[in-house]
Design an enzyme around this catalytic site. Structure first.
Site, PDB file in Angstrom:
ATOM      1  N   SER A   1       0.970  -1.039  -0.382  1.00 29.61           N
ATOM      2  CA  SER A   1       0.014  -0.018   0.030  1.00 29.61           C
ATOM      3  C   SER A   1       1.119   1.411   0.104  1.00 29.61           C
ATOM      4  O   SER A   1       1.490   1.693   0.728  1.00 29.61           O
ATOM      5  CB  SER A   1      -0.890  -0.062   1.061  1.00 29.61           C
ATOM      6  OG  SER A   1      -1.301   1.311   1.451  1.00 29.61           O
TER       7      SER A   1
ATOM      8  N   LEU B   1     -15.560   6.752   6.710  1.00 27.77           N
ATOM      9  CA  LEU B   1     -15.844   6.416   5.697  1.00 27.77           C
ATOM     10  C   LEU B   1     -15.749   5.497   4.317  1.00 27.77           C
ATOM     11  O   LEU B   1     -15.895   5.807   3.879  1.00 27.77           O
ATOM     12  CB  LEU B   1     -15.612   8.201   4.059  1.00 27.77           C
ATOM     13  CG  LEU B   1     -15.340   9.255   5.346  1.00 27.77           C
ATOM     14  CD1 LEU B   1     -14.645  11.228   4.899  1.00 27.77           C
ATOM     15  CD2 LEU B   1     -17.176   9.931   5.689  1.00 27.77           C
TER      16      LEU B   1
ATOM     17  N   SER C   1     -13.094   3.174   4.515  1.00 31.54           N
ATOM     18  CA  SER C   1     -12.002   3.368   3.620  1.00 31.54           C
ATOM     19  C   SER C   1     -12.070   1.355   3.671  1.00 31.54           C
ATOM     20  O   SER C   1     -11.067   1.022   2.862  1.00 31.54           O
ATOM     21  CB  SER C   1     -10.788   3.701   4.560  1.00 31.54           C
ATOM     22  OG  SER C   1     -11.040   3.162   5.975  1.00 31.54           O
ATOM     23  N   SER C   2     -12.636   0.388   4.555  1.00 28.48           N
ATOM     24  CA  SER C   2     -11.853  -0.184   4.771  1.00 28.48           C
ATOM     25  C   SER C   2     -12.974  -1.411   3.544  1.00 28.48           C
ATOM     26  O   SER C   2     -12.514  -2.405   2.480  1.00 28.48           O
ATOM     27  CB  SER C   2     -12.488  -1.520   6.045  1.00 28.48           C
ATOM     28  OG  SER C   2     -12.118  -0.466   6.913  1.00 28.48           O
TER      29      SER C   2
ATOM     30  N   ASP D   1     -22.263  -0.572   3.686  1.00 22.97           N
ATOM     31  CA  ASP D   1     -20.905  -0.073   3.373  1.00 22.97           C
ATOM     32  C   ASP D   1     -20.472  -0.645   2.105  1.00 22.97           C
ATOM     33  O   ASP D   1     -19.847  -0.132   0.796  1.00 22.97           O
ATOM     34  CB  ASP D   1     -19.044   0.454   4.283  1.00 22.97           C
ATOM     35  CG  ASP D   1     -20.263   0.580   5.322  1.00 22.97           C
ATOM     36  OD1 ASP D   1     -21.257   1.557   5.566  1.00 22.97           O
ATOM     37  OD2 ASP D   1     -19.413   0.435   7.168  1.00 22.97           O
TER      38      ASP D   1
HETATM   39  C1  GLA Z   1     -20.544   1.154  10.394  1.00 24.33           C
HETATM   40  C2  GLA Z   1     -20.999  -0.510   9.673  1.00 24.33           C
HETATM   41  C3  GLA Z   1     -22.316  -0.060   8.780  1.00 24.33           C
HETATM   42  C4  GLA Z   1     -23.109   0.518   9.177  1.00 24.33           C
HETATM   43  C5  GLA Z   1     -23.061   1.820   9.835  1.00 24.33           C
HETATM   44  C6  GLA Z   1     -24.271   2.327  10.772  1.00 24.33           C
HETATM   45  O1  GLA Z   1     -20.767   2.190   8.627  1.00 24.33           O
HETATM   46  O2  GLA Z   1     -19.812  -1.315   8.515  1.00 24.33           O
HETATM   47  O3  GLA Z   1     -22.388  -1.748   7.978  1.00 24.33           O
HETATM   48  O4  GLA Z   1     -23.707  -0.997  10.683  1.00 24.33           O
HETATM   49  O5  GLA Z   1     -21.364   1.879  10.991  1.00 24.33           O
HETATM   50  O6  GLA Z   1     -25.031   2.955   9.952  1.00 24.33           O
END
Ligand code: GLA
Length: 397
Positions: A67, A129, A131-132, A176
């Site tokens: 990375s 935000l 990143s993972s 996400d």
């Molecule tokens: C994190 C988790 C999501 C979700 C949010 C809260 O971003 O990765 O799956 O649960 O928190 O809405």
């Protein structure tokens, strides 16, 4: 161009050009927080900030990772992981995310034979935000392409969540990864996390004289540290006590009856109240956007923040400071976004008020002796994609 630079860095590291460059964005969530692991509704959109991966396929069972941002391990910064030794819980740093995706693909029976990967990201880590998820999705998409797996996007998102839940050990939901994999430019994504049905809702604030600002408080958060898992367990307890499969099944109209049935378990009552009202807020925001009333979503966002702060209890003083200051300075609405305990807030403003509100937030942080926040405008951007077949065409060093 960024893709070209990442391809050139790959060539310097690994001695030959990559097979291509892929991109996966971070996200903000407009509304629908802590609903995804309750089978509820969410509405994220993709950020312009993204993780790029230059990747070449290998056939010898080896995964090599590097990375540009996070730094590698031994062997000149390149981390080498034999595929047959990948196992949940073994990698403790950033490499767990791409390694977990390779593990999840292979565990699901997909013939991944190895890869050289070089990553470069503009998604700030620990800022709420995603990143993972960007790291996971870019890896999954590149390997899907290079091994000709042709998995649907929702399948890639599910495999990435499996990697995060099992390999990394963070009990997150599906929002996400789906946002990074499935969002489209100029739209917010309405997602029903029970059946993963998706609807792209046009979201063009600029055309209506508004902007959405992201304020990164610089308070780093993590989802594997216990608090997130405790909220999730509390929601599952609530569903069990109410005899439903998930809190999604408690209708808004039946909330008072449900709360009465929970008796004096105040902790669970608060969690249930947040989830049920939050699902309602996602539906309200979707309806307002679809009927061209974007300015009217402001108060719904602010209401969501109060619920996360008072009922779900995942805000923090810095997030509350952003919300309170922005509203006092004339914002249309504001709320924390993502899992909470730090990370970022979003602020809906009239374009003409952008500078005043940004200044008010920055000054409030300075007065409170806090690290200056990072403030930027978030325009709904493209989801994950291949950005180059073989972006680098120069000479191998
Ligand atoms: C994190 C988790 C999501 C979700 C949010 C809260 O971003 O990765 O799956 O649960 O928190 O809405």
């Amino acid at each position: 161009m960024r893709a070209q630079r990442v391809a050139e860095e790959f060539a310097k590291l690994y001695g030959s050009a990559p097979d291509g460059v892929w991109s996966a964005p971070g996200r903000v969530n407009l509304i629908g927080e802590h609903t995804d692991y309750n089978d509820g509704f969410v509405m994220p959109f993709a950020l312009p900030q993204a993780t790029l991966a230059a990747v070449a396929r290998r056939t010898d069972g080896l995964l090599r990772l590097h990375s540009a941002d996070i730094g590698g391990g031994a062997a000149g910064g390149v981390v080498e992981l034999p595929l047959d030794r990948l196992a949940p819980g073994t990698d403790k740093d950033w490499t767990a995310y791409p390694a977990g995706v390779v593990w999840a693909l292979r565990e699901a029976g997909h013939p991944v034979t190895g890869a050289d990967i070089h990553l470069s990201s503009t998604v700030p880590p620990g800022a709420g935000l995603s990143s993972s998820a960007a790291l996971e999705v870019v890896t999954a998409l590149a390997l899907d392409d290079l091994h000709d797996l042709r998995l649907p996007r929702r399948q890639l998102a599910l495999l990435c969540r499996h990697a995060e839940n099992v390999y990394v050990g963070a009990p997150t939901g599906i929002m996400d990864q789906t946002a990074s994999a499935c969002c489209t430019e100029g739209h917010a994504l309405f997602l029903d996390t029970r059946d993963l049905a998706r609807k792209q809702i046009p979201f063009d604030l600029a055309a209506e004289g508004m902007r959405l600002l992201v304020v990164d408080t610089r308070v780093e958060h993590a989802h594997s540290d216990g608090e997130y898992g405790r909220r999730r367990a509390g929601c599952e307890k609530g569903a069990a006590l109410l005899g439903v499969e998930a809190l999604r099944d408690v209708p808004r109209a039946g909330l008072d009856v449900a709360l009465a049935r929970l008796g004096d378990d105040e902790e669970v009552r608060r969690l249930v109240r947040h989830v049920v009202t939050e699902n309602g807020r996602v539906e309200r925001v979707a309806a307002l956007l679809e009927s061209g009333c974007a300015a009217a979503i402001g108060p719904v966002l602010t209401e969501g923040h109060a619920s996360l702060r008072d009922d779900f209890r995942v805000s923090c003083p810095e997030l509350d400071l952003v919300v309170d200051t922005a509203l006092a300075a004339g914002a249309l609405g504001a709320r924390m976004t993502g899992g909470g305990f730090g990370g970022s807030a979003i602020v809906l403003v009239r374009t003409a008020d952008t500078a005043t509100i940004t200044k008010a937030v920055e000054e409030a942080f300075a007065t409170a002796n806090l690290t200056p926040p990072r403030v930027f405008e978030a325009a709904p951007s493209a989801g994950a994609r291949r950005v180059s077949r073989s972006a680098w065409s120069g000479c191998t060093p």
